[in-house]
Enzyme design. Structure first.
Site, PDB file in Angstrom:
ATOM      1  N   HIS A  98      -7.222  -5.256 -12.584  1.00  0.00           N
ATOM      2  CA  HIS A  98      -6.822  -3.999 -11.907  1.00  0.00           C
ATOM      3  C   HIS A  98      -6.152  -4.423 -10.690  1.00  0.00           C
ATOM      4  O   HIS A  98      -6.132  -5.974 -10.021  1.00  0.00           O
ATOM      5  CB  HIS A  98      -8.734  -3.481 -11.308  1.00  0.00           C
ATOM      6  CG  HIS A  98      -8.416  -2.442 -10.681  1.00  0.00           C
ATOM      7  ND1 HIS A  98      -8.091  -0.930 -11.999  1.00  0.00           N
ATOM      8  CD2 HIS A  98      -8.340  -1.665 -10.164  1.00  0.00           C
ATOM      9  CE1 HIS A  98      -7.665  -0.052 -11.731  1.00  0.00           C
ATOM     10  NE2 HIS A  98      -8.081   0.042  -9.920  1.00  0.00           N
ATOM     11  N   SER A 108      -4.289   3.394 -10.745  1.00  0.00           N
ATOM     12  CA  SER A 108      -6.311   4.044 -10.301  1.00  0.00           C
ATOM     13  C   SER A 108      -6.274   5.447 -10.061  1.00  0.00           C
ATOM     14  O   SER A 108      -6.243   6.292 -11.377  1.00  0.00           O
ATOM     15  CB  SER A 108      -6.178   2.973  -9.636  1.00  0.00           C
ATOM     16  OG  SER A 108      -8.255   3.161  -9.976  1.00  0.00           O
ATOM     17  N   ASP A 122      -9.308  -5.679 -16.854  1.00  0.00           N
ATOM     18  CA  ASP A 122      -9.726  -4.375 -16.485  1.00  0.00           C
ATOM     19  C   ASP A 122     -10.506  -3.713 -17.357  1.00  0.00           C
ATOM     20  O   ASP A 122     -10.089  -3.213 -18.249  1.00  0.00           O
ATOM     21  CB  ASP A 122      -8.438  -3.352 -15.619  1.00  0.00           C
ATOM     22  CG  ASP A 122      -8.418  -2.515 -14.539  1.00  0.00           C
ATOM     23  OD1 ASP A 122      -9.943  -2.313 -14.559  1.00  0.00           O
ATOM     24  OD2 ASP A 122      -8.012  -1.485 -15.055  1.00  0.00           O
TER      25      ASP A 122
END
Length: 364
Positions: free
Chosen positions: A338, A195, A308
């Site tokens: 995610h 991320s 995601d």
């Protein structure tokens, strides 16, 4: 101990189904034991439904920083089967203390040519911690016979862009400069992160290539956030209809996808906490997808998740790399969303990805 059979991991490692997605060569990993099309991994759904209920939506515009930080991270499992050495030290970067955790298999003793991975945790630049990804990093260290460094960099809004990035790049340089002390080969240093950590990894590669001594050999970007705020490229397109959501679980999955959808207005979000201005979002060091030259990046592995909202920008980053002639392998894990590496040992996709990264590390 893992909560599933290893055969599921092996099935995903064996699955090399490749699709051409608008010019992107994409490897798609299906859920091995879910025969229904467009259905999530049942373990993923169970992990979502098992989370504590809250009346506060995860919204950077309405939550305090401390509330956001409490949302982050999940219980996970230690999957190591050998003894892993754990070390800790700190370095000083412009008056900030940066923590560096270090993991590697204790045996064989006195090995001096291990590959290295410098890993940056996710958390929207404002949260997360090395502890959320510790078991994932330790597993990669074992599987690759590598030294994995897990960096505790400065978080926003207390330390805004580019301070966290400066911490990360300084840590990478520190590892390179002390390679002999760590028993690693200075020609086998890589970076990676999930991320926001994927963003920081790509930005470190840009800094590395702009230096007079580039040395980063590869990068591993896990559902990376490579566009910040309202930053865009001309061909970036995001539509909810591109996410195949089954009717049975749409009410659960759609908010997850939308939670990482790109911003379409000037309302403050994570970027307002991370950067001082919207102009900063246009800086390739904050939004690496805006890089002017994709040939400069090293060999790359990108992993995205089906549910995601960041999937689109991560895969577009991969398409740009491939179009530039870069060696870029892009994997989409179906059935999950995610932050799936946060639950290593509970989702087979997380363990499968650790194997993928370890394989790449072995061949740096």
């Amino acid at each position: 101990m893992r909560t599933y059979d290893f055969s599921l991991v092996q099935a995903m490692l064996d699955d090399q189904t490749t699709e051409n997605d608008n010019g992107l060569s994409l490897i798609v990993k299906s859920v091995p034991d879910e025969p229904k099309k467009n259905y999530p991994d049942p373990r993923f759904i169970q992990s979502i439904l098992g989370r504590p209920k809250t009346d506060s939506p995860f919204d950077a515009a309405t939550l305090t920083v401390e509330q956001m930080r409490r949302f982050m991270g999940s219980p996970n499992r230690n999957l190591n089967t050998v003894e892993i050495y754990t070390g800790f030290e700190t370095i000083d970067v412009e008056g900030r203390t940066v923590g560096i955790w270090r993991y590697y298999p204790r045996k064989p003793f006195d090995k001096t040519d291990r590959p290295a991975l410098v890993f940056f945790h996710g958390g929207g630049f404002v949260g997360g911690s090395p502890f959320a990804v510790e078991n994932f990093c330790r597993l990669v260290a074992e599987l690759a016979g590598a030294v994995v460094f897990n960096i505790d960099y400065a978080l926003a809004p207390e330390h805004k862009f580019p301070q966290g990035l400066q911490d990360c790049y300084a840590a990478v340089c520190h590892v390179h400069d002390h390679a002999a002390d760590y028993g690693i080969d200075p020609a086998k240093i890589t970076v990676g992160g999930d991320s926001a950590g994927g963003n920081l990894s790509a930005a470190c590669c840009l800094l590395d290539r702009a230096s007079d001594r580039p040395f980063i050999k590869s990068q591993y970007l896990i559902y990376p956030a490579v566009l910040i705020g309202t930053a865009r490229t001309p061909d970036f397109k995001w539509n909810l209809s591109d996410f195949a959501l089954c009717d049975e679980y749409r009410a659960v999955l759609e908010p997850m996808v939308l939670g990482f959808a790109p911003k379409e207005d000037e309302a403050p979000g994570f970027e307002a906490l991370y950067t001082d201005s919207l102009d900063d979002c246009q800086n390739p060091l904050a939004s690496p997808l805006l890089a002017s030259d994709f040939t400069v990046f090293p060999r790359t592995l990108i992993a995205t998740a089906e549910y995601d909202g960041l999937r689109v920008q991560g895969e577009l980053f991969g398409r740009y790399l491939q179009a530039a002639g870069n060696k870029a392998k892009v994997i989409r894990y179906k059935g999950v969303g995610h932050a799936f590496i946060d639950v290593v040992g509970l989702l087979p996709q997380a363990e499968a990805l650790a194997h993928e990264i370890a394989t790449e590390l072995k061949h740096v």
